[in-house]
Structure formats: C-alpha cells, structure tokens
Design a protein around this motif. Structure first.
Motif: not given
Length: 193
Positions: A18-19, A21-22, A25-26, A29, A85
C-alpha cells in the motif's frame, strides 16, 4: 546525497505494498506530461505548489539526478519521496550547506515546534551560528534520548560519572546513586565480573 539515496531505497524496499503504491502515485503526480520521468520544471512546479520550499530548487534536483540526464526516473524520485515523507532536514541552518551523515539538532526546537534547527558539524564545532537555545544533540544521540527518559539518562550519566570518578551535578546524588547501583549489581555500570 548518496547516503540519503541509499537510506531511501532501503525504506522503500521495506514498505508495505500500500505504501509503495503511494510512492508510485507521488511520482505520477509530479510527472505531469506522463513520460515516465520528472523534468526540472515539473519538479519545481509541484514542490512549490505543495509547500516544500526548502527543496524546490535546481541544486537539489541536480543532487537527486544521479545519472545526470536532466530528469528523475522512479528510483531517483524515491529519494525525493523519502525526504518529503520523512521531513528529514537537508541543510545546515547556519551555512546552508547540505547535511551529510552526522549533524546536530536543537533539542528544544525538535521537541516543541514543527521546525527544527539543524547544524552541520563544522558550524556546531566552530560555533558559527546564532540561536536562542543552547542544547544540541547529534542525530544519533537525539534518537537515543527519545528512547530513554531524561531521568533515566541522568541516572546513567551519574552512574558513569561515579564509576570514572567525576563529580556530576550534585556530588551527593552521584555518590548515592552509584553506591545504590553497586550494592544492587556489584558495579556502577551493571557489569558483572
């Protein structure tokens, strides 16, 4: 920056799916034109828009661009993700040089504000800074201090001072704590022969 890049890769490899994937996505973006790379222009626009003024400059981009091709691929952008982060400080507040390895942080600022005051070894050693607080810990000692209560740290320091024959703070306290620990363990440092 190499040390930070290595740390970022290790952190990324140990993230949950999950992390990860973040992180992807970062990257997507920031990659506004979707060409699979982050250009300097995309980097600057995104970071300024998202409120990262400390790192939204071309010099940091150049340090992140390990292969010097003028853009960041995903692996290079992992370092940017890690810095954003984690909030890891990047620059000495006194000389503005890049913080590598060991650096010093104002304990009071660290504990009471969202903004830290960090110094490179040279500025701290040569007292080339002006700051309202006086207590600084290196990044490793600061981490250790968060693990141990101040009372426990003072006890350890008193015991060490007693063991090596140094008066620390109130001499009677050092002796009393030292004698109590010797009676309990046979050694002020808790070492058994």
């Amino acid at each position: 920056m190499e040390e930070i890049h290595e740390a970022a890769l290790v952190y990324f490899k140990n993230l949950s799916e999950k992390e990860k994937k973040i992180a992807h996505k970062f990257f997507k973006k920031i990659d506004a034109d979707k060409d699979g790379n982050i250009s300097l222009d995309e980097y600057l626009k995104y970071l300024k828009k998202k409120g990262f003024p400390e790192i939204s400059n071309p010099k940091i981009f150049e340090k992140l661009d390990k292969d010097n091709n003028g853009c960041l691929d995903f692996e290079e952008a992992i370092t940017l993700f890690y810095v954003c982060a984690s909030g890891r400080p990047l620059f000495c507040n006194a000389c503005q040089d890049f913080l590598k390895g060991l650096y010093f942080t104002c304990v009071k600022c660290f504990d009471s504000t969202s903004q830290t005051y960090d110094l490179c070894i040279t500025c701290f050693q040569e007292k080339k800074y002006e700051h309202k607080h006086a207590v600084f810990y290196d990044n490793y000692a600061l981490l250790a201090s968060k693990k141990t209560s101040k009372k426990d740290m003072m006890k350890k320091l008193s015991l060490f001072a007693f063991e090596v024959g140094i008066n620390f703070g109130d001499e009677s306290d050092s002796r009393r704590i030292g004698r109590m620990e010797i009676a309990r363990t046979g050694s002020a440092l808790g070492c058994h022969g």
